[in-house]
Scaffold this active site. Structure first.
Site, PDB file in Angstrom:
ATOM      1  N   ASN A  67       0.548  -0.836   0.482  1.00 27.26           N
ATOM      2  CA  ASN A  67      -0.117  -0.006   0.368  1.00 27.26           C
ATOM      3  C   ASN A  67       0.712   1.078  -0.150  1.00 27.26           C
ATOM      4  O   ASN A  67       0.932   1.354   0.975  1.00 27.26           O
ATOM      5  CB  ASN A  67      -0.831  -0.001   1.300  1.00 27.26           C
ATOM      6  CG  ASN A  67      -1.882   1.452   1.064  1.00 27.26           C
ATOM      7  OD1 ASN A  67      -2.488   2.008   0.631  1.00 27.26           O
ATOM      8  ND2 ASN A  67      -2.726   1.540   2.363  1.00 27.26           N
ATOM      9  N   LYS A 109       0.315   4.085  -0.225  1.00 25.40           N
ATOM     10  CA  LYS A 109      -0.878   5.598  -0.140  1.00 25.40           C
ATOM     11  C   LYS A 109      -0.616   6.598  -0.867  1.00 25.40           C
ATOM     12  O   LYS A 109      -0.230   6.387  -2.338  1.00 25.40           O
ATOM     13  CB  LYS A 109       0.077   6.257   1.554  1.00 25.40           C
ATOM     14  CG  LYS A 109      -0.310   4.389   2.262  1.00 25.40           C
ATOM     15  CD  LYS A 109       0.193   4.452   4.199  1.00 25.40           C
ATOM     16  CE  LYS A 109       0.020   3.834   4.379  1.00 25.40           C
ATOM     17  NZ  LYS A 109      -0.073   3.381   5.975  1.00 25.40           N
ATOM     18  N   HIS A 158      -8.991   1.313   4.862  1.00 27.49           N
ATOM     19  CA  HIS A 158      -8.390   1.662   5.018  1.00 27.49           C
ATOM     20  C   HIS A 158      -8.649   2.538   6.425  1.00 27.49           C
ATOM     21  O   HIS A 158      -9.550   3.557   6.344  1.00 27.49           O
ATOM     22  CB  HIS A 158      -7.265   2.234   4.562  1.00 27.49           C
ATOM     23  CG  HIS A 158      -6.279   1.719   4.959  1.00 27.49           C
ATOM     24  ND1 HIS A 158      -5.541   2.722   5.551  1.00 27.49           N
ATOM     25  CD2 HIS A 158      -4.476   0.985   4.594  1.00 27.49           C
ATOM     26  CE1 HIS A 158      -3.850   2.526   6.111  1.00 27.49           C
ATOM     27  NE2 HIS A 158      -3.625   1.364   5.872  1.00 27.49           N
ATOM     28  N   GLU A 182      -6.626   4.841   7.699  1.00 26.21           N
ATOM     29  CA  GLU A 182      -6.353   5.909   7.445  1.00 26.21           C
ATOM     30  C   GLU A 182      -8.335   7.408   6.745  1.00 26.21           C
ATOM     31  O   GLU A 182      -8.109   7.997   6.446  1.00 26.21           O
ATOM     32  CB  GLU A 182      -5.509   6.130   6.055  1.00 26.21           C
ATOM     33  CG  GLU A 182      -4.601   6.225   7.374  1.00 26.21           C
ATOM     34  CD  GLU A 182      -3.298   5.534   6.667  1.00 26.21           C
ATOM     35  OE1 GLU A 182      -2.486   5.482   5.151  1.00 26.21           O
ATOM     36  OE2 GLU A 182      -2.365   4.899   7.328  1.00 26.21           O
ATOM     37  N   GLU A 194      -5.769  -4.858  10.759  1.00 26.71           N
ATOM     38  CA  GLU A 194      -4.759  -3.861  10.667  1.00 26.71           C
ATOM     39  C   GLU A 194      -5.308  -3.623  12.320  1.00 26.71           C
ATOM     40  O   GLU A 194      -6.095  -2.281  12.308  1.00 26.71           O
ATOM     41  CB  GLU A 194      -4.752  -2.590   9.108  1.00 26.71           C
ATOM     42  CG  GLU A 194      -4.201  -3.710   8.065  1.00 26.71           C
ATOM     43  CD  GLU A 194      -3.694  -2.371   6.931  1.00 26.71           C
ATOM     44  OE1 GLU A 194      -2.781  -2.617   6.995  1.00 26.71           O
ATOM     45  OE2 GLU A 194      -4.518  -1.516   7.241  1.00 26.71           O
ATOM     46  N   GLY A 212       1.969   2.140  11.272  1.00 25.18           N
ATOM     47  CA  GLY A 212       3.089   2.896  10.533  1.00 25.18           C
ATOM     48  C   GLY A 212       4.124   3.679  12.168  1.00 25.18           C
ATOM     49  O   GLY A 212       4.099   4.691  12.065  1.00 25.18           O
ATOM     50  N   SER A 218       3.080  -2.470  10.819  1.00 23.45           N
ATOM     51  CA  SER A 218       4.655  -2.223  11.058  1.00 23.45           C
ATOM     52  C   SER A 218       5.051  -3.859  10.344  1.00 23.45           C
ATOM     53  O   SER A 218       6.359  -3.766  11.090  1.00 23.45           O
ATOM     54  CB  SER A 218       5.088  -1.448  12.341  1.00 23.45           C
ATOM     55  OG  SER A 218       4.424  -0.196  12.798  1.00 23.45           O
TER      56      SER A 218
HETATM   57  C1  PEP Z   1      -1.336   0.221   5.915  1.00 21.08           C
HETATM   58  O1  PEP Z   1      -0.800   0.892   6.486  1.00 21.08           O
HETATM   59  O2  PEP Z   1      -1.866  -1.061   5.814  1.00 21.08           O
HETATM   60  C2  PEP Z   1      -0.042  -0.930   6.843  1.00 21.08           C
HETATM   61  C3  PEP Z   1      -0.190  -1.420   6.570  1.00 21.08           C
HETATM   62  O3  PEP Z   1       1.418   0.671   7.932  1.00 21.08           O
HETATM   63  P1  PEP Z   1       2.812   0.323   7.568  1.00 21.08           P
HETATM   64  O4  PEP Z   1       3.428  -1.352   7.071  1.00 21.08           O
HETATM   65  O5  PEP Z   1       3.257   1.304   7.331  1.00 21.08           O
HETATM   66  O6  PEP Z   1       2.326  -0.028   9.673  1.00 21.08           O
END
Ligand code: PEP
Length: 249
Positions: free
Chosen positions: A9, A11, A94, A96, A166, A172, A212
């Site tokens: 992803n 972003k 997601h 966000e 998630e 992040g 992460s």
């Molecule tokens: C995400 O935004 O879907 C995600 C898992 O981000 P990160 O791996 O940076 O935590």
């Protein structure tokens, strides 16, 4: 056997030239992955990257689509438009988008229906925020997210859904769910699917972990029986790191 998958992803990172360069790098190094590999890119990259990846095992996802079919919705991009680029998947729900763009259960339900109606496979994200985890409410939160936006689907429709658990506190932040926390939640999600759609659909549904996940912790997370792969943010922006995660699957 359900599909194992590693999905990136990007972003709102990478301009068009940078995105094309990353896709080219990935095409070079990801030749025969043992799992489905998907990269989620901003809308502006989709058509170019999908064309570039023709003949490669890497598939392309949008990171969003509109909750309306078509018409006077300035700035929006419909599921049909996404599909016309050659993208096969669409990341929806997601955290966000839920937090910053106020996408609630009803909006996401529409997006999922439109994605499916246009032949896109949703990667539907669910997960609790830190306060909800601290209050021990994570199970009820993900249950409500599923009930609110995807449990209206028939079993046949649901077979096109990939889920991504998630935990928002892990996205992040560098804080990863422990392998045990991930397995516990994935098994719970699968039990909800079994209740709703039966054991076969539950066993066939791909459930990714995101938050992460990186080249160092991926193998340990993926070793869990209900963790079918990862949705990767930060680490998907560096070809070698993303490749190492794919190889861990
Ligand atoms: C995400 O935004 O879907 C995600 C898992 O981000 P990160 O791996 O940076 O935590």
């Amino acid at each position: 056997m359900r599909t194992k998958m590693v999905a990136g992803n990007w972003k709102m990172n990478k301009n068009l030239q940078e995105g094309v360069a990353l896709a080219k790098e990935l095409k070079e190094i990801v030749k025969a992955p043992k799992c489905e590999v998907v990269i989620g890119t901003p809308f502006i990259h989709l058509a170019t990257v999908a064309e570039l990846l023709k003949g490669s095992p890497i598939k392309v996802a949008a990171e969003n689509c509109a909750d309306k079919e078509k018409g006077a919705f300035t700035g929006e991009v419909s599921a049909e438009m996404v599909k016309s680029t050659g993208a096969e998947y669409c990341i929806l729900g997601h955290s966000e988008r839920r937090a910053y763009y106020h996408e609630d259960y009803a909006i996401l339900k529409e997006k999922v229906l439109l994605a499916l109606a246009n032949g896109l496979k949703p990667i539907f994200c669910i997960g609790e925020v830190k306060e909800e985890r601290e209050a021990g409410r994570q199970n009820e939160v993900v249950k409500a997210q599923l009930e609110g936006s995807v449990f209206n689907l028939s079993a046949e429709e649901f077979c096109n859904i990939t889920l991504a658990y998630e935990p928002v506190w892990a996205i992040g932040t560098g804080l990863t769910a422990t392998p045990a926390q991930a397995q516990e939640m994935h098994a719970y999600i699968r039990s909800l699917l079994a209740e709703k759609y039966g054991k076969e659909v539950a066993e066939d549904t791909t459930i990714l972990y995101g938050g992460s996940c990186n080249e160092k912790n991926a193998a340990e997370l993926f070793a869990n029986p209900d963790v079918d792969g990862g949705l990767i943010g930060g680490a998907s922006l560096v070809a070698e790191k993303f490749k190492a995660i794919i190889d861990a699957r």
